[in-house]
Enzyme design. Structure first.
Site, PDB file in Angstrom:
ATOM      1  N   LYS A  20     -18.641   2.823  -0.802  1.00 26.81           N
ATOM      2  CA  LYS A  20     -17.334   3.382  -1.157  1.00 26.81           C
ATOM      3  C   LYS A  20     -17.437   4.861  -1.542  1.00 26.81           C
ATOM      4  O   LYS A  20     -16.745   5.718  -0.991  1.00 26.81           O
ATOM      5  CB  LYS A  20     -16.739   2.570  -2.318  1.00 26.81           C
ATOM      6  CG  LYS A  20     -15.535   3.172  -2.971  1.00 26.81           C
ATOM      7  CD  LYS A  20     -14.345   3.161  -2.051  1.00 26.81           C
ATOM      8  CE  LYS A  20     -13.255   4.073  -2.569  1.00 26.81           C
ATOM      9  NZ  LYS A  20     -11.937   3.643  -2.342  1.00 26.81           N
ATOM     10  N   GLY A  63      -6.584  16.513  -2.468  1.00 30.34           N
ATOM     11  CA  GLY A  63      -6.168  16.161  -3.828  1.00 30.34           C
ATOM     12  C   GLY A  63      -6.063  14.648  -3.933  1.00 30.34           C
ATOM     13  O   GLY A  63      -6.710  13.924  -3.174  1.00 30.34           O
ATOM     14  N   CYS A  70      -8.333  10.043  -5.719  1.00 28.36           N
ATOM     15  CA  CYS A  70      -9.607   9.487  -5.237  1.00 28.36           C
ATOM     16  C   CYS A  70     -10.664  10.549  -4.963  1.00 28.36           C
ATOM     17  O   CYS A  70     -11.685  10.581  -5.643  1.00 28.36           O
ATOM     18  CB  CYS A  70      -9.355   8.637  -4.002  1.00 28.36           C
ATOM     19  SG  CYS A  70      -8.186   7.310  -4.360  1.00 28.36           S
TER      20      CYS A  70
END
Ligand code: UGA
Length: 450
Positions: free
Chosen positions: A223, A276, A279
């Site tokens: 991830k 932006g 995350c």
């Protein structure tokens, strides 16, 4: 399967709504009583395309419920998805206190075996800590827990579609039986056998998703590694854009041709005012902090972050150069959200630009199709307009900061007639420079020759 979702934020609601849509019985729990009351009353607190229909259909099929009773939600489920927030601490590391609190509830309330799935974005080794916490907190209950890491790759604005038509489902496990349970949860998505609430039976063709089974540590790393790589790609495109400006080349032409090489791919090469959202900026930081803790300086990521931050300075400087003096000028901002199709303004580059404009004494008029409500509290002195035409009326400059498709479709000839000075700074390369200049605009964009 009976599934509970703990945490009714954006990821929890999309996960809960979509799992209900593919046939599971879902109970969504949150400790925020007000949020739960709103959800029970049928109000979805975020703007996310298709989410409202998906949840309302699941609700009429009696497949989804919302509750503030975490204990009951834990007890009733075979599988529990932890979808709580992991916001950044001051030092950039992820705050895992919400996960710890949920682990405590799960461990003390469970009466039978549970599959505990971490969906929240977490640093590597959180799974190990979670397993330990469940064992320690649950030492008297005797319940058995299988911990799974199942990162999400959802993009805000298209997350319902991403959930139902993923390219991969990653599950990190430490026993094959847990992987089989996860396969069961995702079976209809893997086999593409469900009534798609988004495409109503006409889903676009595509290869079925890959089901990738890894260790828990690898899954957690996948991830952060994916988000950071995408952020790197954007920073690369942005520096390329700066070079194009200096050398008289067009970054759109360059990245289009680069992207045709399947080894590079066309996505995430759009130059602009930088990335932006909640995350990328936090994940890239959490990732290099994690590397630091492991004794490694992940300089590449720090540089990508530095390049991203400098996008704002450069864009404001462009506005300053074009307008000469910002103080007292009416600057109209089109777009506030961090990307189109969302009302999310967290870490939106547009907001930082608005902050700088206000600090320099500009009068900011703004319009965003979804992001204004959330911006109002932060910038009360901005004039929020009903539509884009109201916003640009009387402007000395228009700054296009989020690429909502409706901005491309504006009647730009009409806009030209409404502005005091026909100056457009396009921070997202949304518009056609030839067309804009043909209409008589002074038009500046990113990495395309002026
Ligand atoms: C991102 C990832 O794309 C998802 O896969 C991941 O699941 C998610 O973070 C998460 O961790 O939850 P998201 O933040 O919703 O999704 O949005 P993106 O579409 O990735 O865009 C992030 C930012 O990059 C936006 O500000 C966007 O304007 C900017 N961007 C994106 C560019 O400046 N150029 C591009 O070419 C692409």
């Amino acid at each position: 399967m009976r599934i509970s979702i703990v945490g009714c934020g954006y990821v929890g609601l999309v996960t809960g709504g979509c799992l209900a849509a593919v046939g599971h019985q879902v109970n969504c729990a949150d400790s925020d009583a007000e949020r739960v009351r709103a959800l029970v009353a049928g109000h979805i607190p975020i703007y996310e395309p298709h989410l409202e229909e998906v949840i309302s259909r699941a609700r009429s099929d009696k497949r989804i419920e919302f509750t503030g009773n975490l204990a009951a939600a834990v007890e009733s489920a075979e599988a529990i998805f932890i979808c709580v927030g992991t916001p950044p601490l001051e030092n950039g590391e992820a705050d895992l206190s919400a996960i710890d609190a949920v682990a405590r509830v799960i461990a003390t309330e469970a009466r039978g075996p549970k599959l505990v799935i971490e969906k929240s974005t977490v640093p590597v080794r959180t799974g190990e800590q979670l397993r330990r916490a469940l064992e320690v907190y649950g030492r008297t209950s005797g319940a058995k827990f299988q911990v799974v890491s199942n990162p999400e790759f959802l993009r805000e604005g298209s997350s319902v579609c991403d959930f139902l038509h993923p390219d991969r489902i990653v599950v990190g496990v430490d026993e094959p039986a847990a992987a089989e349970k996860m396969r069961e949860i995702y079976r209809s998505i893997l086999e593409r056998k469900f009534q798609c609430p988004v495409h109503n039976g006409a889903c676009p063709p595509g290869a079925p998703p890959q089901f990738v089974v890894t260790t828990i540590n690898s899954s957690e790393l996948i991830k952060h590694a994916s988000n950071s790589f995408l952020a790197l790609k954007i920073s690369y495109a942005n520096q390329l854009a700066d070079l194009c400006e200096r050398l008289g080349a067009d970054v759109e032409e360059v990245t289009r041709a680069m992207g045709l090489d399947p080894r590079i791919g066309p996505q995430f090469l759009r130059a602009g005012i930088g990335f932006g959202g909640f995350c990328f900026p936090k994940d890239i930081q959490a990732f290099y902090r994690l590397a630091e803790r492991a004794g490694m300086d992940f300089m590449l990521l720090k540089e990508a972050e530095r390049i991203n931050k400098s996008r704002i300075d450069q864009f404001v400087e462009k506005a300053r150069r074009a307008l000469w003096v910002l103080k007292g000028k009416q600057v109209s901002v089109l777009g506030l959200s961090f990307k189109p199709n969302t009302d999310d303004i967290r870490f939106a580059p547009a907001l930082e630009i608005v902050r700088r404009l206000l600090a320099e004494g500009a009068m900011v008029h703004a319009y965003d199709p979804q992001g204004m409500k959330k911006t109002q509290a932060e910038f009360p002195t901005v004039k929020y307009c009903e539509n884009a035409y109201d916003a640009v009326s009387g402007a000395d400059a228009v700054l296009l900061l989020t690429e909502w498709p409706e901005f491309r479709e504006l009647d730009w000839a009409r806009v030209h007639g409404m502005m005091v000075r026909p100056l457009v700074l396009d921070g997202r390369n949304l518009l056609d420079p030839g067309k804009m200049r043909g209409l008589g605009f002074e038009y500046h964009c990113i990495g395309r020759p002026d």
